[in-house]
Design a protein around this motif. Sequence first.
Motif, mmCIF file in Angstrom:
data_model
loop_
_atom_site.group_PDB
_atom_site.id
_atom_site.type_symbol
_atom_site.label_atom_id
_atom_site.label_comp_id
_atom_site.label_asym_id
_atom_site.label_seq_id
_atom_site.Cartn_x
_atom_site.Cartn_y
_atom_site.Cartn_z
ATOM 1 N N ARG A 1 0.803 -1.247 -0.064
ATOM 2 C CA ARG A 1 0.079 -0.032 -0.027
ATOM 3 C C ARG A 1 0.754 1.103 0.016
ATOM 4 N NH1 ARG A 1 -1.977 1.126 4.124
ATOM 5 N NH2 ARG A 1 -3.795 2.541 3.516
ATOM 6 N N LEU A 2 2.207 1.032 0.495
ATOM 7 C CA LEU A 2 2.978 2.301 0.532
ATOM 8 C C LEU A 2 4.074 2.272 -0.503
ATOM 9 C CD1 LEU A 2 3.589 2.334 4.739
ATOM 10 C CD2 LEU A 2 1.612 3.550 2.822
ATOM 11 N N PHE A 3 4.511 3.209 -1.071
ATOM 12 C CA PHE A 3 5.557 3.402 -1.960
ATOM 13 C C PHE A 3 6.438 4.514 -1.549
ATOM 14 C CE2 PHE A 3 6.795 6.020 -5.690
ATOM 15 C CZ PHE A 3 7.756 5.165 -6.043
ATOM 16 N N ARG A 4 7.733 4.390 -1.776
ATOM 17 C CA ARG A 4 8.847 5.516 -1.682
ATOM 18 C C ARG A 4 9.505 5.577 -2.810
ATOM 19 N NH1 ARG A 4 12.152 5.048 3.814
ATOM 20 N NH2 ARG A 4 10.463 6.268 4.328
ATOM 21 N N PRO A 5 9.611 6.662 -3.491
ATOM 22 C CA PRO A 5 10.358 6.972 -4.848
ATOM 23 C C PRO A 5 11.954 6.960 -4.463
ATOM 24 C CG PRO A 5 9.366 9.141 -4.060
ATOM 25 C CD PRO A 5 8.590 8.046 -3.214
ATOM 26 N N PRO A 6 12.766 6.256 -5.364
ATOM 27 C CA PRO A 6 14.056 6.221 -5.015
ATOM 28 C C PRO A 6 14.600 7.850 -4.980
ATOM 29 C CG PRO A 6 13.809 4.748 -6.808
ATOM 30 C CD PRO A 6 12.351 5.331 -6.393
ATOM 31 N N TYR A 7 15.495 8.188 -4.021
ATOM 32 C CA TYR A 7 16.131 9.345 -3.715
ATOM 33 C C TYR A 7 15.102 10.304 -3.251
ATOM 34 C CZ TYR A 7 19.258 7.219 -7.185
ATOM 35 O OH TYR A 7 20.104 6.067 -7.796
ATOM 36 N N GLY A 8 13.855 10.098 -3.202
ATOM 37 C CA GLY A 8 12.905 10.836 -2.644
ATOM 38 C C GLY A 8 12.446 11.722 -4.095
ATOM 39 N N ASN A 9 12.698 11.555 -5.154
ATOM 40 C CA ASN A 9 12.429 12.179 -6.083
ATOM 41 C C ASN A 9 11.043 11.775 -6.796
ATOM 42 O OD1 ASN A 9 16.015 12.178 -6.940
ATOM 43 N ND2 ASN A 9 14.648 14.076 -5.945
ATOM 44 N N TYR A 10 10.218 12.565 -7.134
ATOM 45 C CA TYR A 10 9.152 12.067 -7.786
ATOM 46 C C TYR A 10 8.591 13.366 -8.466
ATOM 47 C CZ TYR A 10 6.903 15.040 -3.941
ATOM 48 O OH TYR A 10 6.712 15.851 -3.077
ATOM 49 N N ASN A 11 7.609 13.188 -9.491
ATOM 50 C CA ASN A 11 6.572 14.297 -10.130
ATOM 51 C C ASN A 11 5.413 13.833 -10.118
ATOM 52 O OD1 ASN A 11 6.664 12.552 -12.227
ATOM 53 N ND2 ASN A 11 8.104 13.652 -13.507
ATOM 54 N N GLU A 12 4.420 14.557 -10.736
ATOM 55 C CA GLU A 12 3.055 14.136 -10.735
ATOM 56 C C GLU A 12 2.687 12.826 -11.309
ATOM 57 O OE1 GLU A 12 -1.211 15.787 -12.190
ATOM 58 O OE2 GLU A 12 0.344 17.200 -11.381
ATOM 59 N N ASP A 13 3.722 12.555 -12.428
ATOM 60 C CA ASP A 13 3.417 11.232 -13.076
ATOM 61 C C ASP A 13 4.026 10.183 -12.161
ATOM 62 O OD1 ASP A 13 2.326 12.011 -15.550
ATOM 63 O OD2 ASP A 13 4.530 11.906 -16.748
ATOM 64 N N THR A 14 4.760 10.177 -11.311
ATOM 65 C CA THR A 14 5.121 9.235 -10.420
ATOM 66 C C THR A 14 3.885 8.801 -9.511
ATOM 67 O OG1 THR A 14 7.125 10.177 -10.157
ATOM 68 C CG2 THR A 14 6.839 8.372 -8.644
ATOM 69 N N LEU A 15 3.133 9.766 -8.963
ATOM 70 C CA LEU A 15 2.068 9.637 -8.301
ATOM 71 C C LEU A 15 0.977 9.320 -8.756
ATOM 72 C CD1 LEU A 15 2.575 13.013 -5.884
ATOM 73 C CD2 LEU A 15 3.403 10.553 -5.612
ATOM 74 N N ARG A 16 0.616 9.601 -10.169
ATOM 75 C CA ARG A 16 -0.409 9.019 -10.826
ATOM 76 C C ARG A 16 -0.042 7.543 -11.171
ATOM 77 N NH1 ARG A 16 -1.702 10.385 -15.741
ATOM 78 N NH2 ARG A 16 0.273 11.306 -16.247
ATOM 79 N N ALA A 17 1.219 7.210 -11.423
ATOM 80 C CA ALA A 17 1.563 5.897 -11.902
ATOM 81 C C ALA A 17 1.290 4.909 -10.602
ATOM 82 C CB ALA A 17 2.727 5.767 -12.367
ATOM 83 N N ALA A 18 1.624 5.395 -9.376
ATOM 84 C CA ALA A 18 1.554 4.662 -8.039
ATOM 85 C C ALA A 18 0.231 4.389 -7.827
ATOM 86 C CB ALA A 18 2.239 5.373 -7.168
ATOM 87 N N GLN A 19 -0.605 5.419 -7.981
ATOM 88 C CA GLN A 19 -1.975 5.441 -7.569
ATOM 89 C C GLN A 19 -2.735 4.275 -8.483
ATOM 90 O OE1 GLN A 19 -4.867 8.402 -8.522
ATOM 91 N NE2 GLN A 19 -5.197 8.652 -6.298
ATOM 92 N N SER A 20 -2.131 4.030 -9.504
ATOM 93 C CA SER A 20 -3.007 3.310 -10.665
ATOM 94 C C SER A 20 -2.886 1.747 -10.460
ATOM 95 C CB SER A 20 -2.468 3.612 -11.969
ATOM 96 O OG SER A 20 -1.219 3.003 -12.365
ATOM 97 N N CYS A 21 -1.964 1.371 -9.576
ATOM 98 C CA CYS A 21 -1.721 0.055 -9.239
ATOM 99 C C CYS A 21 -1.794 -0.036 -7.632
ATOM 100 C CB CYS A 21 -0.350 -0.586 -9.722
ATOM 101 S SG CYS A 21 0.928 0.444 -9.261
ATOM 102 N N GLY A 22 -2.611 0.509 -7.144
ATOM 103 C CA GLY A 22 -2.825 0.448 -5.616
ATOM 104 C C GLY A 22 -2.030 1.140 -4.500
ATOM 105 N N VAL A 23 -1.285 1.947 -4.749
ATOM 106 C CA VAL A 23 -0.478 2.653 -3.684
ATOM 107 C C VAL A 23 -1.432 3.840 -3.063
ATOM 108 C CG1 VAL A 23 1.404 4.267 -3.226
ATOM 109 C CG2 VAL A 23 1.855 2.162 -4.545
ATOM 110 N N LYS A 24 -1.350 3.685 -1.857
ATOM 111 C CA LYS A 24 -2.206 4.622 -1.151
ATOM 112 C C LYS A 24 -1.513 5.832 -0.447
ATOM 113 C CE LYS A 24 -5.719 2.026 -1.793
ATOM 114 N NZ LYS A 24 -6.673 2.261 -2.849
ATOM 115 N N ALA A 25 -0.227 5.764 -0.238
ATOM 116 C CA ALA A 25 0.449 6.901 0.518
ATOM 117 C C ALA A 25 1.951 6.778 -0.055
ATOM 118 C CB ALA A 25 0.304 6.848 1.898
ATOM 119 N N VAL A 26 2.697 7.868 0.213
ATOM 120 C CA VAL A 26 4.011 8.085 -0.268
ATOM 121 C C VAL A 26 4.763 8.555 0.962
ATOM 122 C CG1 VAL A 26 5.711 8.721 -1.973
ATOM 123 C CG2 VAL A 26 3.553 8.195 -2.530
ATOM 124 N N PRO A 27 5.067 7.876 1.821
ATOM 125 C CA PRO A 27 6.079 8.438 2.883
ATOM 126 C C PRO A 27 7.647 8.435 2.626
ATOM 127 C CG PRO A 27 5.849 6.132 3.254
ATOM 128 C CD PRO A 27 4.934 6.279 2.038
#
Length: 312
Positions: free
Chosen positions: A221-247
């Motif tokens: 349910r949780l996802f952490r992007p490498p190096y803490g780097n992300y953009n909106e596409d990262t969050l949309r992609a994560a959401q599309s496969c079940g990720v609920k939060a990004v700590p």
Amino acid sequence: MQLVRQKEDFRRGGMPKAPLVLVAGLVVAALASGCAAEDAPTGRHGGKAAAGPQAYGNDAARALAGYSAQLKEAQAARVTAAKKWKLAKVPLAAPAPPAAKPKITNRPGFETDGGDSLPPVFTTVPTKDRIVFLTIDDGAEKDPALLQMMRELRIPYSAFLSDYLVRTDYPYFKRMQGLGVTLNNHTLNHRYMPGLSYEEQRHEICDQQDKIEKWAGKRPRLFRPPYGNYNEDTLRAAQSCGVKAVPLWAAEAFPDHMEWREWDRDLHPGDIVLTHFRGRGDWKGTMPDMIRQVMKVITDKGYAVARLEDYV
């Protein structure tokens, strides 16, 4: 579109199923139940049950006695483990988790144009309790001593795994999961996400979701992007496969020092602490060395370690 950058230096880099905190919560519940029973009349003339050994005929009192014994036994084991693993102090026990999880929102400045419609990105969980959360990233070092140490000390933690590192020893992380550790998503190959297209990011995140579900039996349910780097596409992609939060994290632990995000270089209630699966080849110590260091800081500051997934 917001881009958040965090550094990660690759040179540097369970707990039992019935942890002490849950036993403490059950003691409180049993105590409340016992008090209610004591206040109720028990005879025709409204008399109360006699104090002393006779009171243990009451189910709530027996439960309280049993849980109290478990609590004392667990704390004694924790003291023994702290001595065995050469911790400066015995780790503090976290309070029982809340009955309802707090609402998690984006840390100001970390949101993207998608706002609250996307999984929230945060470094601290809203709570007034003096607790922090320990998280360990990637999976490069597979030290059996870490599993034994954390189990005996009853310290909860959460793992964020990259497949290119963990696939050489899935059973190690299955053993970790069996000790109560939640296995979360840190992508397939630990790539810099904002440099990838949406489809490439979705491959990195969603295929890792599938892999963890296949070999560990549970979809993260949780996802952490490498190096803490992300953009909106990262969050949309994560959401599309079940990720609920990004700590993300508020502090980072090494065997010989801490690094801080906040200006006051201190811990705060609900802070997330990051460290990595590393050994002497990558930093100045072993995984147990790192745990001794981070627990000294946490305990000296009057904090306990709680389980992230109980709050998020």
